[in-house]
Enzyme design. Sequence first.
Site, PDB file in Angstrom:
ATOM      1  N   SER A 149       0.856  -1.186   0.000  1.00 43.85           N
ATOM      2  CA  SER A 149       0.000   0.000   0.000  1.00 43.85           C
ATOM      3  C   SER A 149       0.891   1.233   0.000  1.00 43.85           C
ATOM      4  O   SER A 149       2.082   1.154   0.307  1.00 43.85           O
ATOM      5  CB  SER A 149      -0.879  -0.009   1.259  1.00 43.85           C
ATOM      6  OG  SER A 149      -1.534   1.233   1.446  1.00 43.85           O
ATOM      7  N   TYR A 162      -3.223  -0.601  10.125  1.00 37.93           N
ATOM      8  CA  TYR A 162      -3.107  -0.737   8.671  1.00 37.93           C
ATOM      9  C   TYR A 162      -1.710  -0.327   8.219  1.00 37.93           C
ATOM     10  O   TYR A 162      -1.048  -1.055   7.467  1.00 37.93           O
ATOM     11  CB  TYR A 162      -4.164   0.104   7.955  1.00 37.93           C
ATOM     12  CG  TYR A 162      -4.245  -0.183   6.476  1.00 37.93           C
ATOM     13  CD1 TYR A 162      -4.831  -1.357   6.029  1.00 37.93           C
ATOM     14  CD2 TYR A 162      -3.735   0.702   5.531  1.00 37.93           C
ATOM     15  CE1 TYR A 162      -4.902  -1.654   4.669  1.00 37.93           C
ATOM     16  CE2 TYR A 162      -3.804   0.423   4.173  1.00 37.93           C
ATOM     17  CZ  TYR A 162      -4.394  -0.750   3.758  1.00 37.93           C
ATOM     18  OH  TYR A 162      -4.451  -1.040   2.411  1.00 37.93           O
TER      19      TYR A 162
END
Length: 257
Positions: A149, A162
């Site tokens: 990501s 995350y």
Amino acid sequence: MSIDTFSLDYFTLKGKTAIVTGGNSGLGLAFSMALAKAGANLFIPSIIDSREGKELLEKQGVLVEMMIIDITESGAPKKIINTCLEKFGTIDILINNAGICKINSVLKFGRSDWDPMIALNLTAAFELSHEAAKIMIPQKQGKIINICSLFSYLGGQGSSAYAATKHGIAGLTKAYCDELAQFNIQVNGIAPGYYATELTTKTRSNPDTNRKVLEHIPSERWGELQDLMGTAVFLASKASDYVNGQIIAVDGGYLVR
């Protein structure tokens, strides 16, 4: 080796078998479709029973097997690898795609949010890679692709877990490259940027948040799922045999601004 031996056949995945976790919905379905169009047969472990996704993939003329399973359960990674071997006889490609993102304010973000994200986004990816390596090392070839990501590079408010898991998966990518490259196994990551998906509908529909995102993207547009698919095929194919330990950001230039 002479350069005239290179051909577009380097990008074909015909005869290969790929495992794509969560590969029947969302970004995972895009990765599965990319590999299917390149000729790979697919084994898809997922907690979501999406028959529509399976049928869409089968229309590409490849074999598709589904396994409805929670990949964070004890013993699930080994069961996935063994079942794939039973169905196809080989494992050439593993895409660790499945993941979740729980959002909460910093003081409310506790273990109830943290633990399931670590289990799915990071631990399950490690265990699957570990089990896949047991097959790939003896066959002296394999591709492991971890879905990272932009938050493999950035902080990110609202979900410390995350960012932590995506930094972790980037580190795992590099560490496994260092361990497995000697066996002709390539371990790389894809870091998607901001994409026009169902998950970003709220952000895109709000003029203020939409503008803030677009102002940070040199390409001046949200990504489309097709933008990710070529990178997946490249990293899964012979064309990337000397690309190892890399995280490729597919973000329209977001990270440079």
